[in-house]
Design a protein around this motif. Structure first.
Motif, PDB file in Angstrom:
ATOM      1  N   CYS A 197       3.541  -4.864   6.518  1.00 51.87           N
ATOM      2  CA  CYS A 197       2.252  -5.035   5.843  1.00 51.87           C
ATOM      3  C   CYS A 197       1.681  -6.427   6.090  1.00 51.87           C
ATOM      4  CB  CYS A 197       2.409  -4.775   4.350  1.00 51.87           C
ATOM      5  SG  CYS A 197       2.871  -3.068   3.941  1.00 51.87           S
ATOM      6  N   ASP A 201      -2.018  -7.644   7.894  1.00 53.13           N
ATOM      7  CA  ASP A 201      -2.985  -8.594   7.330  1.00 53.13           C
ATOM      8  C   ASP A 201      -3.338  -9.668   8.353  1.00 53.13           C
ATOM      9  OD1 ASP A 201      -3.017  -7.265   4.916  1.00 53.13           O
ATOM     10  OD2 ASP A 201      -1.527  -8.555   3.971  1.00 53.13           O
ATOM     11  N   ILE A 214      -9.312  -0.328  11.109  1.00 53.24           N
ATOM     12  CA  ILE A 214      -9.088  -1.074   9.866  1.00 53.24           C
ATOM     13  C   ILE A 214      -8.791  -0.144   8.684  1.00 53.24           C
ATOM     14  CG2 ILE A 214     -10.156  -2.599   8.158  1.00 53.24           C
ATOM     15  CD1 ILE A 214     -11.528  -4.071  10.449  1.00 53.24           C
ATOM     16  N   THR A 218      -5.225  -0.266   6.743  1.00 55.18           N
ATOM     17  CA  THR A 218      -5.345  -0.713   5.354  1.00 55.18           C
ATOM     18  C   THR A 218      -4.730   0.305   4.414  1.00 55.18           C
ATOM     19  OG1 THR A 218      -7.365  -1.962   5.827  1.00 55.18           O
ATOM     20  CG2 THR A 218      -6.959  -1.366   3.531  1.00 55.18           C
ATOM     21  N   TYR A 219      -5.046   1.561   4.631  1.00 54.67           N
ATOM     22  CA  TYR A 219      -4.554   2.578   3.707  1.00 54.67           C
ATOM     23  C   TYR A 219      -3.143   3.035   4.064  1.00 54.67           C
ATOM     24  CZ  TYR A 219      -9.066   2.031   1.774  1.00 54.67           C
ATOM     25  OH  TYR A 219     -10.163   1.458   1.190  1.00 54.67           O
ATOM     26  N   THR A 221      -0.911   0.656   4.740  1.00 55.80           N
ATOM     27  CA  THR A 221      -0.176  -0.353   3.964  1.00 55.80           C
ATOM     28  C   THR A 221      -0.243  -0.047   2.471  1.00 55.80           C
ATOM     29  OG1 THR A 221      -2.113  -1.820   3.894  1.00 55.80           O
ATOM     30  CG2 THR A 221      -0.555  -2.165   5.676  1.00 55.80           C
ATOM     31  N   ASP A 222      -1.405   0.418   1.993  1.00 52.21           N
ATOM     32  CA  ASP A 222      -1.522   0.776   0.578  1.00 52.21           C
ATOM     33  C   ASP A 222      -0.536   1.889   0.222  1.00 52.21           C
ATOM     34  OD1 ASP A 222      -3.473  -1.090   0.214  1.00 52.21           O
ATOM     35  OD2 ASP A 222      -5.140   0.333   0.059  1.00 52.21           O
TER      36      ASP A 222
END
Length: 265
Positions: A197, A201, A214, A218-219, A221-222
């Motif tokens: 993660c 970033d 992106i 991003t999701y 990692t979420d």
């Protein structure tokens, strides 16, 4: 799934995994089909930060395409392959409840229109279907949160946003994001087979990861932060990509290492 043949193989993979006892949830997009219909009906749209800016007219078209043709083609394809599937949208039984999603930064917000950020997932409905041996096939069209002023608003949800949140709420073993490139690439266009993660970033910060990738990372990692054991950004152009990544990777379950990028904590 860039060709009808790949779509058929994907549906066969879902049916095969069902027969092996795995519980599979499918969340799909349909950008090219939405683009074609928008052009056909003369509605303009644009993207900001990898997200489609969604006026009411754009959402109407997206809902028609995603909840209709695309959703039913996938659910019926799985059934024809010998599996069991039921097509749903996020508006059915309040499956995906959303708040309005803003683009840009806190200091420079971009109005994306009726684009939704998933806040509530009806996991009871999903688990009831899975318990019955049925794979939910979910179109990422949502509603406002129950009891809120925008409850009746129809929201267009990025499919990666929806998939990541659903996987996280279900505490899924794995979530796969199928894409039309090899995976996450560095600036020399070399595949990055494994990322943490924190790595992601940094790659967004130095603009190695841009555009439509992106939302995927991003999701991903979420989802991992919500408890999913591993997120895979997988090359959907590879035949049987789903089967390859789910069954490969040995006891660690980290995929084949050949068809995309795995994201972990």
């Amino acid at each position: 799934m860039t060709t009808p043949e790949l779509a058929t193989l994907f549906c066969q993979d879902v049916a095969t995994l069902q027969k092996l006892g795995l519980r599979i949830v499918v969340v799909h997009g349909g950008g090219p089909m939405i683009n074609a219909m928008l052009e056909k009906v003369g509605v303009e749209s644009r993207f900001e930060g990898g997200m489609r800016v969604s006026t009411e007219e754009v959402v109407d078209v997206a809902a028609m395409v995603l909840s209709g043709t695309v959703n039913k083609n996938i659910s019926s394809g799985i059934s024809q392959a010998g599996g069991r599937a039921l097509g749903l949208s996020g508006r059915d039984d309040a499956l995906l409840q959303c708040e309005k999603l803003w683009g840009g930064s806190e200091d420079d917000k971009i109005d994306l229109g009726n684009v939704g950020q998933v806040k509530v997932v009806n996991t009871d409905l999903i688990n009831q279907l899975l318990d019955a041996g049925i794979s939910p096939v979910i179109a990422p069209i949502g509603m406002g949160c129950k009891g809120q002023e925008d409850e009746s608003v129809v929201y267009n949800i990025n499919a990666d946003v929806a998939a990541g949140r659903i996987a996280g709420e279900l505490k899924a073993a794995r979530v796969l994001f199928l894409t039309d490139i090899a995976g996450v690439l560095d600036k020399e266009m070399t595949l990055l087979k494994s990322l943490s993660c924190d790595d992601i970033d940094d790659l967004i910060g130095d603009e190695t990861i841009t555009g439509g990738m992106i939302p995927k990372v991003t999701y991903a990692t979420d989802a991992v932060k919500l408890g999913v054991q591993g997120a895979f950004i997988t090359d959907g152009r590879v035949p049987h990509a789903l089967l390859n990544e789910i069954l490969a990777g040995g006891e660690n379950g980290l995929g084949s290492g050949e068809g995309g990028t795995v994201v972990t904590l």
